[in-house]
Enzyme design. Structure first.
Site, PDB file in Angstrom:
ATOM      1  N   HIS A  91       0.842  -1.196   0.000  1.00 44.70           N
ATOM      2  CA  HIS A  91       0.000   0.000   0.000  1.00 44.70           C
ATOM      3  C   HIS A  91       0.879   1.250   0.000  1.00 44.70           C
ATOM      4  CE1 HIS A  91      -2.377  -3.264   1.720  1.00 44.70           C
ATOM      5  NE2 HIS A  91      -3.467  -2.605   1.378  1.00 44.70           N
ATOM      6  N   HIS A 137      -1.969  -0.788   7.141  1.00 47.00           N
ATOM      7  CA  HIS A 137      -1.635  -1.158   5.766  1.00 47.00           C
ATOM      8  C   HIS A 137      -0.528  -0.270   5.212  1.00 47.00           C
ATOM      9  CE1 HIS A 137      -4.896   1.841   5.641  1.00 47.00           C
ATOM     10  NE2 HIS A 137      -4.256   2.326   4.595  1.00 47.00           N
ATOM     11  N   GLY A 144      -3.370  -3.329  11.680  1.00 43.81           N
ATOM     12  CA  GLY A 144      -3.851  -3.826  10.396  1.00 43.81           C
ATOM     13  C   GLY A 144      -5.358  -3.881  10.399  1.00 43.81           C
ATOM     14  N   ILE A 163     -10.227   8.819   0.456  1.00 45.73           N
ATOM     15  CA  ILE A 163     -10.119   7.664  -0.445  1.00 45.73           C
ATOM     16  C   ILE A 163     -10.129   6.376   0.377  1.00 45.73           C
ATOM     17  CG2 ILE A 163      -8.609   6.431  -2.051  1.00 45.73           C
ATOM     18  CD1 ILE A 163      -9.896   8.802  -3.349  1.00 45.73           C
ATOM     19  N   GLU A 214     -17.846  -3.395  24.694  1.00 49.85           N
ATOM     20  CA  GLU A 214     -17.073  -4.626  24.881  1.00 49.85           C
ATOM     21  C   GLU A 214     -15.792  -4.626  24.052  1.00 49.85           C
ATOM     22  OE1 GLU A 214     -21.435  -5.727  25.555  1.00 49.85           O
ATOM     23  OE2 GLU A 214     -20.307  -4.586  24.051  1.00 49.85           O
ATOM     24  N   PHE A 261     -20.740 -12.416  24.666  1.00 48.82           N
ATOM     25  CA  PHE A 261     -20.264 -11.185  24.035  1.00 48.82           C
ATOM     26  C   PHE A 261     -18.772 -11.204  23.734  1.00 48.82           C
ATOM     27  CE2 PHE A 261     -24.059  -9.366  26.422  1.00 48.82           C
ATOM     28  CZ  PHE A 261     -24.902  -9.580  25.344  1.00 48.82           C
ATOM     29  N   ASP A 313     -32.748 -15.492  30.346  1.00 52.42           N
ATOM     30  CA  ASP A 313     -32.382 -14.527  29.302  1.00 52.42           C
ATOM     31  C   ASP A 313     -32.355 -15.154  27.909  1.00 52.42           C
ATOM     32  OD1 ASP A 313     -32.263 -12.152  30.673  1.00 52.42           O
ATOM     33  OD2 ASP A 313     -30.142 -12.350  31.196  1.00 52.42           O
ATOM     34  N   HIS A 332     -28.437 -14.846  24.866  1.00 55.25           N
ATOM     35  CA  HIS A 332     -27.428 -14.640  25.894  1.00 55.25           C
ATOM     36  C   HIS A 332     -26.760 -15.938  26.338  1.00 55.25           C
ATOM     37  CE1 HIS A 332     -29.051 -10.656  25.967  1.00 55.25           C
ATOM     38  NE2 HIS A 332     -28.349 -10.296  27.016  1.00 55.25           N
TER      39      HIS A 332
END
Length: 657
Positions: A27, A67, A116, A185, A406, A432, A464, A468
């Site tokens: 790049h 990059h 990255g 861009i 989180e 999660f 729940d 969950h």
């Protein structure tokens, strides 16, 4: 020759386009576009010493737009770091070259983190800036530095940037400065096809100071950095740039983003920039100017060392112990004393509560722990009595209220760990980990000691429901390289798993903890950390064993009850607890063979995906688990409904005898 700013910036552009061209991969656009900003930062403002890369009070520079790695490799080479060498730059993106496609933390000094995955550099830098403020509150101005981030449009589009920017603004992390490569861009083309956000207004709404400049004007760049250094908030500097600056036919277009320029365009860029030198050639005068820039902070580093040596010896010794990730004296003894107490007075508690109890032993001794939760403190049990919250007005605390962030929490914990002197842990529900996963993966890649406290570990959380209730999560975490997953069975194993996680210097750990109360299954004290072995024989068979029951977490209790019935039925049965597969697999073959045994019948029980258990029970073994989503009901009903019962285990064994 008189070396100008343009000469020095063009060195970065030339090295970057030459390396990408030689690799036929990479790049070039971002390094060429941000060369002016990077040159001003590294020659006038950044506090660093290539001869002492680990200087604790250095400024941190995070290339969130990873990059554009050739920008960083060029800077490290030019300013005099030992690596990369010019030969290594010529081998950009080749096997065994430290100049990887994206910067990797372990490969090169001066690379502060692996980047990255867009946005994570910015979010992790928030943790670094937080660590600086925490250490400043503890050690005084001997720790007083800035954290700089070079971020691109993609970093700001990623959702994690919103979590991170909000967190930094709320905490008032004024030592954090983000240099936004505002080139409009992305890979698909102009950013107006995907976004119309007013980023400056957005950062202002998050309580940031903002500055907009011409990213190719060195005077504006320098003035903006000086202004940011004096701000009482974190600062966004919007650097309006031209991607691929210097490539006359491709600059300003997506064509320069992620592909070599091509031989003709590289030649045209040399003409456009007035750079008549051969590929990878840097004239002596320009190299000398860059190397002089790399010595700018050597006196500051020396003065810092003198000031550091003048501090109280206990403060210095403790700080250096933390940097080396060594446990404080007395911690292991305290855990063993706590285990002995539990053997005398057994406790039936959820392992999330058991974790809090273990932390009640650990945190007063191990003062480098920084705890936290993603808005689930009362559910994750991550705050102990000795911890006070970190706030924008008081960084002497040790507990972070991360809010419903989180991913941001996990990335910030990486930053805390990378700063060197802290051991962060943070909690949310196990389900999660899907939100945390990219940051957990970077913890593993960077070999960082971060502990993820993941509670509500199964259908045992009950009403729940399936949104969950984690099913596949433990299996998926076990599939991730260099992550230690622990699912303790009781209060004793939980303490042992915590100690094992703290002793593990080069990988993150995930503690998988129950919502429901669990019987204490370890009733005889031993100083030996059995959970740290990953697996062990919890109960031997009475007589020559016919069956082995293997389990983790809450299902160990079921296995023990099933053993009683099987023994009464004349089927000698042993029970193996396997709290950590990773730890167990690291044991020697003789130990593993002893624990697994050679019984005719092997049964594994775990309230989650059955994937992977075949490695322990064998091809003919039985795995009792759950390979579908859960349901909304009380926990006891769910265990019955999904077949995680003593009767089902007993019948499974009898069907094989």
């Amino acid at each position: 020759m008189t070396v100008t700013h343009g000469d020095m910036a063009n060195t970065i552009r030339a090295l970057s386009m030459d390396a990408v061209q030689a690799a036929n991969s990479g790049h070039p656009g971002m390094p060429m576009g941000m060369a002016d900003v990077a040159t001003v930062l590294f020659t006038k403002h950044l506090k660093y010493d290539p001869k002492w890369p680990e200087w604790p009070n250095r400024d941190r520079f995070v290339l969130s737009a990873g990059h554009g790695s050739m920008l960083l490799y060029s800077l490290l080479y030019l300013t005099g770091y030992e690596n990369p060498t010019l030969e290594e730059i010529k081998n950009f993106r080749q096997l065994h070259s430290p100049c990887a496609g994206h910067p990797e933390y372990i490969e090169l000094a001066g690379v502060e983190m692996t980047t990255g995955p867009l946005g994570q550099g910015l979010a992790t830098a928030v943790g670094m800036a937080l660590a600086e403020r925490l250490s400043n509150a503890r050690c005084g101005d001997v720790i007083d530095h800035h954290t700089y981030v070079l971020a691109g449009d993609g970093c700001l589009m990623e959702g994690i940037s919103h979590e991170a920017v909000s967190m930094a603004g709320h905490l008032g992390l004024n030592k954090l400065i983000v240099l936004w490569d505002d080139n409009s861009i992305s890979i698909d083309g102009n950013t107006d096809i995907t976004t119309s956000d007013d980023q400056v207004a957005r950062f202002q709404a998050h309580n940031w100071h903002t500055i907009a400049i011409d990213g190719h004007n060195p005077d504006e760049i320098s003035a903006a950095i000086e202004e940011a250094q004096q701000a009482d908030k974190p600062t966004l500097i919007a650097c309006r740039t031209t991607i691929g600056y210097g490539a006359p036919n491709k600059q300003g277009t997506a064509a320069t983003h992620g592909a070599p320029l091509g031989d003709e365009e590289v030649a045209a860029a040399r003409d456009f920039l007035g750079w008549p030198y051969a590929p990878f050639e840097v004239p002596d005068e320009i190299m000398s100017a860059w190397r002089d820039a790399g010595t700018r902070s050597q006196q500051a580093a020396s003065d810092w060392k003198t000031a550091w040596d003048g501090l109280d010896s206990d403060i210095r010794a403790d700080f250096e112990r933390r940097l080396n990730k060594e446990l404080p004296a007395g911690l292991t003894d305290a855990i063993n004393a706590y285990k002995k107490q539990l053997a005398a007075e057994p406790k039936k508690v959820a392992t999330r509560k058991a974790s809090e109890m273990a932390l009640g032993v650990i945190n007063p001794i191990m003062r480098e722990t920084i705890g936290g939760s993603a808005d689930l403190t009362g559910s994750n049990n991550t705050k102990t009595a000795d911890m006070t919250p970190v706030t924008r007005d008081d960084f002497s605390g040790r507990y972070m209220y991360y809010g419903v962030r989180e991913f941001g929490m996990a990335a910030a914990m990486n930053g805390l760990a990378l700063h060197g002197e802290y051991m962060p842990y943070g909690g949310t529900f196990l389900v999660f980990t899907d939100y945390c996963r990219p940051a957990i993966r970077l913890s593993a890649l960077m070999k960082q000691r971060v502990v993820y406290v993941m509670t509500h570990d199964s259908i045992g959380l009950g009403e729940d429901g399936p949104t969950h209730q984690p099913i596949e999560h433990v299996a998926s975490l076990r599939a991730m390289p260099n992550v230690a997953v622990y699912r303790p069975a009781d209060v004793v194993e939980t303490a042992e798993c915590w100690l094992a996680a703290l002793e593990d210097k080069e990988r993150p750990s995930v503690l998988v903890l129950s919502r429901q109360n669990l019987e204490q299954v370890r009733l005889t004290h031993t100083d030996d950390n059995l959970a740290a072995k990953g697996g062990y024989v919890l109960r031997d068979a009475d007589g020559k064993a016919t069956a082995t029951l293997m389990a983790t977490g809450s299902e160990v209790e079921l296995a023990l009850k099933a053993r009683e019935e099987l023994q009464a039925a004349g089927i000698p049965t042993r029970v193996v607890s396997l709290p950590s597969w990773e730890r167990f697999d690291e044991q020697d073959d003789a130990y593993k063979a002893e624990v697994l045994g050679t019984t005719a019948v092997n049964v594994a029980i775990e309230a989650g995906s059955t994937q992977g258990w075949e490695r322990y029970v064998g091809r003919d073994g039985i795995v009792i688990g759950i390979d579908r989503f859960g349901a909304s009901a009380p926990a006891g009903e769910l265990f019955n409904y999904f077949g995680l019962t003593v009767d089902n285990i007993v019948n499974a064994v009898k069907s094989k005898v």
